[in-house]
Design a protein around this motif. Structure first.
Motif, mmCIF file in Angstrom:
data_model
loop_
_atom_site.group_PDB
_atom_site.id
_atom_site.type_symbol
_atom_site.label_atom_id
_atom_site.label_comp_id
_atom_site.label_asym_id
_atom_site.label_seq_id
_atom_site.Cartn_x
_atom_site.Cartn_y
_atom_site.Cartn_z
ATOM 1 N N LEU A 47 2.087 5.884 -7.455
ATOM 2 C CA LEU A 47 0.968 6.553 -8.112
ATOM 3 C C LEU A 47 1.035 8.071 -7.954
ATOM 4 O O LEU A 47 0.482 8.810 -8.775
ATOM 5 N N ALA A 48 1.710 8.527 -6.900
ATOM 6 C CA ALA A 48 1.829 9.976 -6.680
ATOM 7 C C ALA A 48 2.968 10.607 -7.475
ATOM 8 O O ALA A 48 3.072 11.838 -7.527
ATOM 9 N N THR A 49 3.802 9.779 -8.123
ATOM 10 C CA THR A 49 4.949 10.339 -8.857
ATOM 11 C C THR A 49 4.528 11.093 -10.100
ATOM 12 O O THR A 49 5.236 11.999 -10.551
ATOM 13 N N SER A 50 3.394 10.739 -10.681
ATOM 14 C CA SER A 50 2.935 11.398 -11.909
ATOM 15 C C SER A 50 1.411 11.413 -11.902
ATOM 16 O O SER A 50 0.779 10.362 -11.736
ATOM 17 N N THR A 51 0.815 12.590 -12.042
ATOM 18 C CA THR A 51 -0.637 12.730 -11.977
ATOM 19 C C THR A 51 -1.158 13.546 -13.154
ATOM 20 O O THR A 51 -0.398 14.217 -13.854
ATOM 21 N N VAL A 52 -2.473 13.452 -13.347
ATOM 22 C CA VAL A 52 -3.148 14.253 -14.380
ATOM 23 C C VAL A 52 -4.376 14.906 -13.751
ATOM 24 O O VAL A 52 -4.945 14.395 -12.779
ATOM 25 N N GLU A 53 -4.776 16.055 -14.298
ATOM 26 C CA GLU A 53 -5.972 16.757 -13.847
ATOM 27 C C GLU A 53 -7.121 16.467 -14.803
ATOM 28 O O GLU A 53 -6.952 16.487 -16.020
ATOM 29 N N ALA A 54 -8.296 16.181 -14.227
ATOM 30 C CA ALA A 54 -9.483 15.932 -15.052
ATOM 31 C C ALA A 54 -10.710 16.274 -14.235
ATOM 32 O O ALA A 54 -10.886 15.757 -13.122
ATOM 33 N N GLY A 55 -11.546 17.146 -14.747
ATOM 34 C CA GLY A 55 -12.787 17.510 -14.072
ATOM 35 C C GLY A 55 -12.572 18.134 -12.719
ATOM 36 O O GLY A 55 -13.386 17.925 -11.802
ATOM 37 N N GLY A 56 -11.490 18.859 -12.534
ATOM 38 C CA GLY A 56 -11.210 19.506 -11.262
ATOM 39 C C GLY A 56 -10.636 18.588 -10.205
ATOM 40 O O GLY A 56 -10.482 18.989 -9.053
ATOM 41 N N ALA A 57 -10.315 17.342 -10.559
ATOM 42 C CA ALA A 57 -9.746 16.388 -9.614
ATOM 43 C C ALA A 57 -8.415 15.879 -10.145
ATOM 44 O O ALA A 57 -8.119 15.988 -11.335
ATOM 45 N N THR A 58 -7.621 15.310 -9.249
ATOM 46 C CA THR A 58 -6.311 14.785 -9.606
ATOM 47 C C THR A 58 -6.348 13.258 -9.609
ATOM 48 O O THR A 58 -6.876 12.642 -8.684
ATOM 49 N N GLY A 112 0.816 -1.209 0.000
ATOM 50 C CA GLY A 112 0.000 0.000 0.000
ATOM 51 C C GLY A 112 0.847 1.256 0.000
ATOM 52 O O GLY A 112 0.564 2.216 -0.729
ATOM 53 N N ALA A 113 1.925 1.244 0.802
ATOM 54 C CA ALA A 113 2.805 2.418 0.850
ATOM 55 C C ALA A 113 3.562 2.595 -0.455
ATOM 56 O O ALA A 113 3.638 3.704 -1.003
ATOM 57 N N VAL A 114 4.120 1.498 -0.973
ATOM 58 C CA VAL A 114 4.923 1.585 -2.197
ATOM 59 C C VAL A 114 4.063 2.006 -3.381
ATOM 60 O O VAL A 114 4.433 2.910 -4.159
ATOM 61 N N VAL A 115 2.912 1.375 -3.534
ATOM 62 C CA VAL A 115 2.043 1.699 -4.673
ATOM 63 C C VAL A 115 1.525 3.131 -4.570
ATOM 64 O O VAL A 115 1.441 3.848 -5.582
ATOM 65 N N SER A 116 1.192 3.575 -3.364
ATOM 66 C CA SER A 116 0.730 4.963 -3.201
ATOM 67 C C SER A 116 1.813 5.952 -3.606
ATOM 68 O O SER A 116 1.537 6.976 -4.246
ATOM 69 N N ILE A 117 3.062 5.661 -3.239
ATOM 70 C CA ILE A 117 4.173 6.535 -3.627
ATOM 71 C C ILE A 117 4.334 6.539 -5.140
ATOM 72 O O ILE A 117 4.511 7.593 -5.766
ATOM 73 N N GLN A 160 0.948 2.019 -14.652
ATOM 74 C CA GLN A 160 1.662 0.907 -15.273
ATOM 75 C C GLN A 160 2.946 0.574 -14.517
ATOM 76 O O GLN A 160 3.331 -0.595 -14.421
ATOM 77 N N LEU A 161 3.603 1.598 -13.964
ATOM 78 C CA LEU A 161 4.790 1.347 -13.152
ATOM 79 C C LEU A 161 4.422 0.536 -11.908
ATOM 80 O O LEU A 161 5.164 -0.368 -11.501
#
Length: 488
Positions: free
Chosen positions: A436-447, A429-434, A455-456
């Motif tokens: 997933l937080a490395t690269s994000t996109v904005e859509a509909g006012g949410a991240t 949970g900790a590793v995957v959360s980190i 995929q990583l």
């Protein structure tokens, strides 16, 4: 002065009726009841996920503090699982199962009555205390069933963790769609009460107990290590990996763990027999449990995010939580159907081979969404493959553990193996959360996580699944036998 760490000899429990004749269990009724109890306690981990976005408003607290509602269950389960196993070996496994289900009912009622953070966290911690039911159920089956019955029973009982986790999210999402969140907790509490009554009526008193003094100091030391470790893993990103709190907790883990190992080796009635745990079969089985636990997590975190994310992200399918839960929930049905087949495979080919199959299928389940992620059925297929692998892996691990320990220590040994799987979930949970937080996109006012970060996360988890295959290869061949009741 050092003392031997050997356990006292196991003794046959008198149990039974007033006439002194021990009641013979009905094997398939007992398997059904224990598996139902296993599914009930496994629901606790996943049932809260659809509610997480609403927790700050419900409990009048911050989003950061609301995450304690999830963390409390994880920490309580980590501490309670090995403790329940040892107590089960000492005083009788059925007694401890009934106590665990009592904690589940009490915690569910407390959660349903809560309107603020502290009682909700307390209720969730009580629910987490019930997680020792699954390894105890496996140990009961070792005592009560013939080898052929035991292979099927243990495979299905082991699969209940994945089954409950798979159906927990869609079930709670459905309840939330038609009723209140309080009803979700009341439903779990009612199921726990029914399971407790069924256990009392169907499961006989323990056949074997191992008398001794409970290692309270060792239990407290292990609790400090586990809670500190889980705080580091689950709060590191929020508090800062270099913060004083995280560094202090990490130092606590190292210092207390070193003391605890020395203490357990010098204690006669140790909570965990570390000499037994150091046997090659136990070492590789516990490492495989850690890796398999790591591989389980992204299915419940990353898959729903890809299903729920809007199409404007470039990868999301825009389905609602109920539909996403049903898609992922196909895996739970797969585990239920595959468990008897996995049991037969273990009898014919051995637990080592079954564990290797589990690792290969888990790796394939994360390779699939790297290529196919355009339709809901792509994720259903990946979930089916993953849960099919879990059926083979979770059926194999208890067999390997019980091939390495005497019957009087099976509860504690299975508890430690289940603990390793839980730690794998937490670390994942900790590793995957980190990731997933490395690269994000904005859509509909949410991240949202980007496709590349998702995929990583699949790639990292695929490597963990391959580690399961390595562990299976390293298990000594003597550990491949079906343990327990042969010849009875």
């Amino acid at each position: 002065m050092s003392t031997s760490s050997a356990r006292p000899r196991a003794r046959r429990a008198s149990g039974g009726t007033a006439s002194g004749v021990r009641r013979a269990p009905a094997p398939w009724a007992m398997i059904t009841v224990l598996c139902a109890a296993g599914i009930c306690v496994a629901l606790v981990q996943a049932m809260i996920f659809p509610l997480v976005p609403s927790l700050p408003g419900m409990l009048d607290t911050s989003a950061a503090d609301a995450t304690w509602v999830v963390s409390a269950t994880l920490m309580a389960a980590a501490v309670a699982t090995p403790v329940s196993g040892r107590l089960g070996d000492m005083v009788g496994k059925r007694r401890v199962v009934l106590a665990n289900l009592g904690f589940l009912v009490l915690g569910s009622l407390l959660c349903a009555a809560s309107s603020s953070l502290l009682p909700m966290v307390a209720g969730r911690a009580l629910q987490g205390l019930a997680m020792g039911t699954i390894p105890l159920g496996i140990s009961i089956m070792r005592e009560e069933l013939t080898a052929r019955q035991m292979a099927t029973g243990i495979a299905v009982m082991s699969a209940t963790m994945g089954i409950g986790g798979s159906i927990g999210m869609p079930l709670s999402a459905l309840v939330l769609a038609v009723a209140s969140w309080q009803m979700m907790f009341l439903l779990v509490g009612a199921l726990g009460a029914v399971c407790a009554l069924a256990v009392l009526l169907v499961v006989p008193p323990s056949r074997v107990t191992t008398p001794g003094r409970f290692d309270l100091v060792g239990a407290l030391g292990l609790a400090v290590v586990l809670v500190s470790l889980l705080l580091v893993v689950t709060r590191g990103s929020e508090w800062g990996w270099g913060s004083a709190r995280i560094v202090g907790l990490a130092v606590t883990v190292v210092v207390v763990l070193g003391w605890w190992v020395r203490f357990e080796l010098r204690t006669r009635d140790a909570l965990v027999d570390l000499r037994v745990s150091a046997r090659p079969t136990m070492v590789w089985a516990n490492l495989a449990a850690l890796a398999l636990g790591f591989a389980m997590y992204p299915q419940g975190l990353a898959f729903p995010q890809m299903l729920n994310a809007p199409t404007s992200t470039g990868y999301g399918l825009g389905v609602d939580m109920v539909v996403a839960g049903l898609v992922i929930g196909t895996g739970g049905l797969t585990m239920l159907l595959m468990a008897p087949l996995a049991a037969r495979f273990i009898v014919v080919r051995g637990a080592r081979a079954s564990l290797a199959v589990a690792g290969c299928l888990a790796a394939l389940s994360y390779a699939l969404p790297l290529v196919w992620h355009d339709e809901p059925w792509h994720f259903a297929l990946a979930s089916i493959v993953m849960c099919g692998g879990l059926a083979f892996g979770m059926g194999a691990l208890p067999q390997l553990v019980m091939s390495a320990v005497p019957v009087g220590e099976s509860g504690a040994a299975n508890g430690v193996n289940a603990l390793m799987r839980s730690l794998g979930l937490a670390v994942s949970g900790a590793v995957v959360s980190i990731v997933l937080a490395t690269s994000t996109v904005e859509a509909g006012g949410a991240t949202y996580p980007s496709l590349s970060s998702l995929q990583l996360s699949y790639g990292v988890t695929l490597l963990a699944a391959l580690l399961v295959v390595v562990c299976a290869w390293r298990v000594p061949r003597a550990g491949a036998v079906v343990a327990g009741a042969a010849g009875r």
